[in-house]
Scaffold this active site. Structure first.
Site, PDB file in Angstrom:
ATOM      1  N   ALA A 115      -2.296  -1.296  -1.168  1.00  0.00           N
ATOM      2  CA  ALA A 115      -2.301   0.148  -1.464  1.00  0.00           C
ATOM      3  C   ALA A 115      -3.608   0.835  -1.069  1.00  0.00           C
ATOM      4  CB  ALA A 115      -2.033   0.359  -2.955  1.00  0.00           C
ATOM      5  N   LYS A 130       7.023 -14.117  -1.053  1.00  0.00           N
ATOM      6  CA  LYS A 130       5.660 -14.371  -0.541  1.00  0.00           C
ATOM      7  C   LYS A 130       4.611 -14.314  -1.662  1.00  0.00           C
ATOM      8  CE  LYS A 130       4.472 -10.037  -0.842  1.00  0.00           C
ATOM      9  NZ  LYS A 130       3.510  -9.432  -1.699  1.00  0.00           N
ATOM     10  N   LYS A 176       1.034  -6.341 -14.640  1.00  0.00           N
ATOM     11  CA  LYS A 176       1.582  -7.699 -14.575  1.00  0.00           C
ATOM     12  C   LYS A 176       1.614  -8.173 -13.125  1.00  0.00           C
ATOM     13  CE  LYS A 176       2.383  -8.676 -18.758  1.00  0.00           C
ATOM     14  NZ  LYS A 176       1.289  -9.494 -19.221  1.00  0.00           N
ATOM     15  N   GLY A 185       7.996   5.578 -10.831  1.00  0.00           N
ATOM     16  CA  GLY A 185       6.859   4.656 -10.941  1.00  0.00           C
ATOM     17  C   GLY A 185       5.589   5.303 -10.421  1.00  0.00           C
ATOM     18  N   LYS A 234       8.992  -5.607  -5.271  1.00  0.00           N
ATOM     19  CA  LYS A 234       9.048  -6.971  -4.754  1.00  0.00           C
ATOM     20  C   LYS A 234       9.303  -7.928  -5.922  1.00  0.00           C
ATOM     21  CE  LYS A 234       6.139  -5.815  -0.789  1.00  0.00           C
ATOM     22  NZ  LYS A 234       4.806  -5.784  -0.188  1.00  0.00           N
ATOM     23  N   GLY A 283       2.407   3.133 -10.204  1.00  0.00           N
ATOM     24  CA  GLY A 283       1.393   2.087 -10.063  1.00  0.00           C
ATOM     25  C   GLY A 283       0.615   2.282  -8.758  1.00  0.00           C
TER      26      GLY A 283
HETATM   27  P1  13P Z   1      -0.686  -8.143  -4.205  1.00  0.00           P
HETATM   28  O1  13P Z   1       0.290  -7.776  -5.285  1.00  0.00           O
HETATM   29  O2  13P Z   1      -1.018  -9.613  -4.190  1.00  0.00           O
HETATM   30  O3  13P Z   1      -1.908  -7.277  -4.170  1.00  0.00           O
HETATM   31  O4  13P Z   1       0.057  -7.933  -2.827  1.00  0.00           O
HETATM   32  C1  13P Z   1       0.379  -6.668  -2.482  1.00  0.00           C
HETATM   33  C2  13P Z   1       1.376  -6.709  -1.434  1.00  0.00           C
HETATM   34  O5  13P Z   1       2.529  -6.934  -1.698  1.00  0.00           O
HETATM   35  C3  13P Z   1       0.901  -6.471  -0.079  1.00  0.00           C
HETATM   36  O6  13P Z   1       1.955  -6.217   0.754  1.00  0.00           O
END
Ligand code: 13P
Length: 355
Positions: free
Chosen positions: A155, A206, A302, A10, A122, A12
């Site tokens: 990031a 979350k 996405k 990956g 996640k 991203g």
């Molecule tokens: P977002 O995908 O909402 O930017 O969250 C990033 C994230 O998981 C921070 O730990």
């Protein structure tokens, strides 16, 4: 493991931030091979007419997802998944969660038997047998041990070397130590928790809470209202995690993967910002779809939480649990346009906010 080869699946924004951390450690520690192979899903992906693979391999940065950040001279990007993964001793997975099933199927029987994996993904998948975490999918499809790295980790902030923390959820302390060596830097603290499912459920769920906070922001509410959402969100996160995976520990929810990630994402994440824009568009009478906003705000990536909300809802519906998870259920109905965003607090007391 001596001179372990590391591969990243990956590229991203978060994968780029993780590469930036990992190369610092593999270049400095002779336990690791200093080269890092990186799998790029789309060989045609380009930036200003130039192939992104070429840019990463010659200029060593990713202008689209993490501009201005040096990824390391020994990073080799390729769209050949087998070439990247088959000789790796350590596999780091960080593609969008909806691609994990096809990626792990493509790699079945093609990775080293003694390799170890870590997932930075996640999200979950809901199959015929019910929910499956990405770490479980990797273990099942590839037959190798899989840990997770989860935390409040935007990031771009990691790339700026701002203080961050994360946990490695590992099955053994020894594997946890290996991954800590791989990711920890002076500004990126890594703790170890021996609760893989708990850490991964936190990181996954979350995102639904962050969508709810974005909706509340889009409606123009203040901090009291957002605290209601976050508190209820954490409660439902813990309840669902412990119901699906009884060995999940309470303490995990107070680690950086739990409270930490929820705060970061609800304050500064893309989920919050996109849900706010979605709600504002609805409020202005010119609604936009999630896909439209993904193109406008996220370069077409996405939003993981929209898929996760649908997947979680499938689990809740199939088991007759919707009433026990009122916030998750309300968010899912709002993002599908079944009820208006002003219904966000109906989970609590039936109050529909005036426009
Ligand atoms: P977002 O995908 O909402 O930017 O969250 C990033 C994230 O998981 C921070 O730990």
């Amino acid at each position: 493991l001596k001179c372990s080869k590391v591969a990243m699946i990956g590229i991203g924004p978060f994968a780029c931030a993780a590469i930036h951390l990992v190369v610092q450690n593999i270049e400095a520690d002779d336990q690791f091979d200093p080269c890092l192979k990186v799998w790029v899903q789309d060989p045609l992906d380009e930036f200003e007419g130039r192939s992104l693979i070429d840019i990463v391999n010659t200029e060593h940065h990713h202008p689209k997802y993490l501009p201005g950040v040096h990824l390391g001279d020994k990073v080799i990007a390729s769209s050949d998944l087998e070439w990247v993964a088959s000789d790796a001793d350590v596999l780091i997975f960080c593609p969008p969660h909806q691609h994990m099933q096809s990626i792990t199927r493509r790699l079945m029987g093609k990775v080293k038997r003694e390799a170890v994996a870590i997932s930075l993904v996640k999200g979950m998948r809901v199959g015929r047998d019910g929910p499956q975490l990405v770490s479980q999918m990797i273990r099942k499809n590839l037959g190798i041990d899989c840990s997770v790295l989860m935390g409040g980790n935007v990031a771009s902030e990691i790339a700026k070397r701002e203080l961050s923390e994360a946990v490695v959820g590992a099955n053994s302390r020894e594997t946890g130590q290996l991954f800590r060596k791989l990711f920890q830097t002076p500004y990126f603290n890594v703790d170890i928790v021996q609760d893989v499912a708990g850490a991964e459920m936190c990181g996954t769920l979350k995102n639904i809470v962050a969508l709810a906070v974005g909706i509340v922001d889009g409606l123009g509410c203040g901090c009291n209202a957002k605290a209601v959402i976050m508190r209820q969100g954490l409660t439902e996160m813990r309840k669902l995690s412990k119901t699906l995976y009884p060995n999940v520990r309470n303490e995990t929810f107070f680690e950086s993967c739990g409270l930490g990630d929820m705060i970061t994402t609800c304050l500064g994440g893309r989920h919050r910002a996109t849900a706010e824009a979605w709600t504002r568009a609805w409020k202005s009478g010119a609604p936009k779809t999630w896909s439209q906003l993904e193109v406008e705000l996220l370069s077409g990536q996405k939003l993981q939480g929209v898929g996760t909300s649908n997947e979680v809802q499938e689990v809740l519906r199939a088991r007759g649990w919707e009433a026990s998870y009122p916030l998750f259920t309300t968010v899912n109905r709002i993002i599908k346009n079944y009820i208006p965003p002003t219904s966000i607090f109906t989970f609590r007391d039936g109050v529909i906010l005036p426009l």
